[in-house]
Design a protein around this motif. Structure first.
Motif, mmCIF file in Angstrom:
data_model
loop_
_atom_site.group_PDB
_atom_site.id
_atom_site.type_symbol
_atom_site.label_atom_id
_atom_site.label_comp_id
_atom_site.label_asym_id
_atom_site.label_seq_id
_atom_site.Cartn_x
_atom_site.Cartn_y
_atom_site.Cartn_z
ATOM 1 N N VAL A 1 -7.135 38.273 83.984
ATOM 2 C CA VAL A 1 -6.299 38.581 82.813
ATOM 3 C C VAL A 1 -7.162 38.839 81.587
ATOM 4 O O VAL A 1 -6.921 39.778 80.818
ATOM 5 C CB VAL A 1 -5.298 37.440 82.565
ATOM 6 N N MET A 2 -8.203 38.008 81.388
ATOM 7 C CA MET A 2 -9.090 38.202 80.243
ATOM 8 C C MET A 2 -9.832 39.532 80.329
ATOM 9 O O MET A 2 -9.971 40.247 79.325
ATOM 10 C CB MET A 2 -10.089 37.042 80.161
ATOM 11 N N LEU A 3 -10.284 39.893 81.528
ATOM 12 C CA LEU A 3 -10.998 41.161 81.708
ATOM 13 C C LEU A 3 -10.086 42.349 81.434
ATOM 14 O O LEU A 3 -10.478 43.310 80.748
ATOM 15 C CB LEU A 3 -11.556 41.233 83.130
ATOM 16 N N VAL A 4 -8.856 42.284 81.944
ATOM 17 C CA VAL A 4 -7.899 43.373 81.710
ATOM 18 C C VAL A 4 -7.565 43.480 80.228
ATOM 19 O O VAL A 4 -7.470 44.587 79.669
ATOM 20 C CB VAL A 4 -6.630 43.153 82.558
ATOM 21 N N GLU A 5 -7.398 42.346 79.550
ATOM 22 C CA GLU A 5 -7.101 42.365 78.121
ATOM 23 C C GLU A 5 -8.241 42.994 77.330
ATOM 24 O O GLU A 5 -8.015 43.777 76.399
ATOM 25 C CB GLU A 5 -6.835 40.943 77.624
ATOM 26 N N GLU A 6 -9.479 42.674 77.694
ATOM 27 C CA GLU A 6 -10.623 43.264 76.994
ATOM 28 C C GLU A 6 -10.675 44.775 77.199
ATOM 29 O O GLU A 6 -10.940 45.532 76.256
ATOM 30 C CB GLU A 6 -11.915 42.616 77.477
ATOM 31 N N VAL A 7 -10.416 45.220 78.432
ATOM 32 C CA VAL A 7 -10.430 46.666 78.705
ATOM 33 C C VAL A 7 -9.326 47.370 77.922
ATOM 34 O O VAL A 7 -9.546 48.441 77.321
ATOM 35 C CB VAL A 7 -10.282 46.920 80.215
ATOM 36 N N VAL A 8 -8.132 46.765 77.885
ATOM 37 C CA VAL A 8 -7.019 47.375 77.150
ATOM 38 C C VAL A 8 -7.311 47.425 75.659
ATOM 39 O O VAL A 8 -7.025 48.427 74.973
ATOM 40 C CB VAL A 8 -5.714 46.600 77.437
ATOM 41 N N LEU B 1 -10.284 47.539 74.216
ATOM 42 C CA LEU B 1 -11.300 48.564 73.979
ATOM 43 C C LEU B 1 -10.698 49.969 74.029
ATOM 44 O O LEU B 1 -11.026 50.830 73.200
ATOM 45 C CB LEU B 1 -12.424 48.434 75.003
ATOM 46 N N ALA B 2 -9.811 50.196 75.000
ATOM 47 C CA ALA B 2 -9.168 51.507 75.101
ATOM 48 C C ALA B 2 -8.287 51.788 73.890
ATOM 49 O O ALA B 2 -8.297 52.900 73.337
ATOM 50 C CB ALA B 2 -8.345 51.582 76.394
ATOM 51 N N ALA B 3 -7.530 50.780 73.443
ATOM 52 C CA ALA B 3 -6.675 50.964 72.268
ATOM 53 C C ALA B 3 -7.504 51.216 71.011
ATOM 54 O O ALA B 3 -7.152 52.042 70.165
ATOM 55 C CB ALA B 3 -5.785 49.731 72.074
ATOM 56 N N PHE B 4 -8.622 50.502 70.885
ATOM 57 C CA PHE B 4 -9.502 50.720 69.725
ATOM 58 C C PHE B 4 -10.089 52.127 69.740
ATOM 59 O O PHE B 4 -10.151 52.802 68.698
ATOM 60 C CB PHE B 4 -10.620 49.677 69.742
#
Length: 212
Positions: free
Chosen positions: A89-96, A98-101
């Protein structure tokens, strides 16, 4: 994982970092002549050419009763490389995030929210067109790998000099930025002065104030 990457980048284990760095550079350089599938297959075959004879050697020792049945790579087989639910969950949140930024920054630059930031982005894109003509993406990846394994160690060795150069560059950039702002302020048209009230209206206001 982050600690292991830092150890690799700073060459704290010379043998391990040398093997990883050499393997990455040779593998990426091989992609110039061969396809990615061929390179990956050859890497796996080369790795198994080392592990397979070692396994056979230990099996032979086991048959001769010189080995109590220990697997030579048991520590690697027992290592748990799977992710827990929380880590996933933490890894997916970080990827999301970064993509949103990245999407928000591109939107801000493309739709000219800040003129100076968009001008910098245009200059960067213009320079990248020349970079794309001179070299391809694989060359950039190889250069990035070499930079990752060399620049941190160089910064650690020459930290004082690099900081001095960075301060000088920042001061120069700040001067250029202030010069551009001053030129922009001088070229920008001054706002129109506010219209003065008519004399009759001024007299009426004064008379009204006196009557109060």
């Amino acid at each position: 994982m982050a600690t292991k990457l830092v150890d690799l980048v700073y060459w704290r284990n010379m043998m391990k970092t040398g093997v990883v760095f050499t393997g990455l550079v040779i593998g990426l350089a091989s992609l110039f002549q061969l396809s990615a599938i061929t390179v990956l297959s050859h890497i796996c075959l080369g790795f198994m050419c080392i592990t397979f004879p070692i396994c056979l050697y230990y099996k032979l020792l086991e048959l001769l009763r010189w080995n109590p049945g220990l697997h030579p790579f048991q520590s690697f087989l027992d290592y748990d490389s799977s992710l827990t639910d929380k880590e996933t969950v933490m890894l997916v949140e970080e990827v999301v995030l970064l993509a949103a930024f990245a999407v928000s920054e591109l939107k801000r630059l493309l739709f000219i929210e800040s003129i100076f930031d968009s001008i910098k982005f245009v200059v960067l894109l213009y320079l990248l067109t020349y970079v794309g003509v001179l070299i391809n993406g694989l060359t950039l990846v190889i250069t990035a790998v070499i930079a990752v394994f060399s620049l941190p160690l160089l910064y650690k060795k020459q930290q004082v000099r690099i900081r001095r150069v960075v301060r000088a560059v920042r001061a120069l950039v700040k001067r250029i930025n202030n010069l551009c702002l001053s030129l922009y302020d001088s070229v920008r048209p001054s706002p129109a002065p506010a219209p003065k009230p008519a004399p009759a209206a001024t007299a009426a206001l004064k008379q009204k104030a006196k009557s109060k």
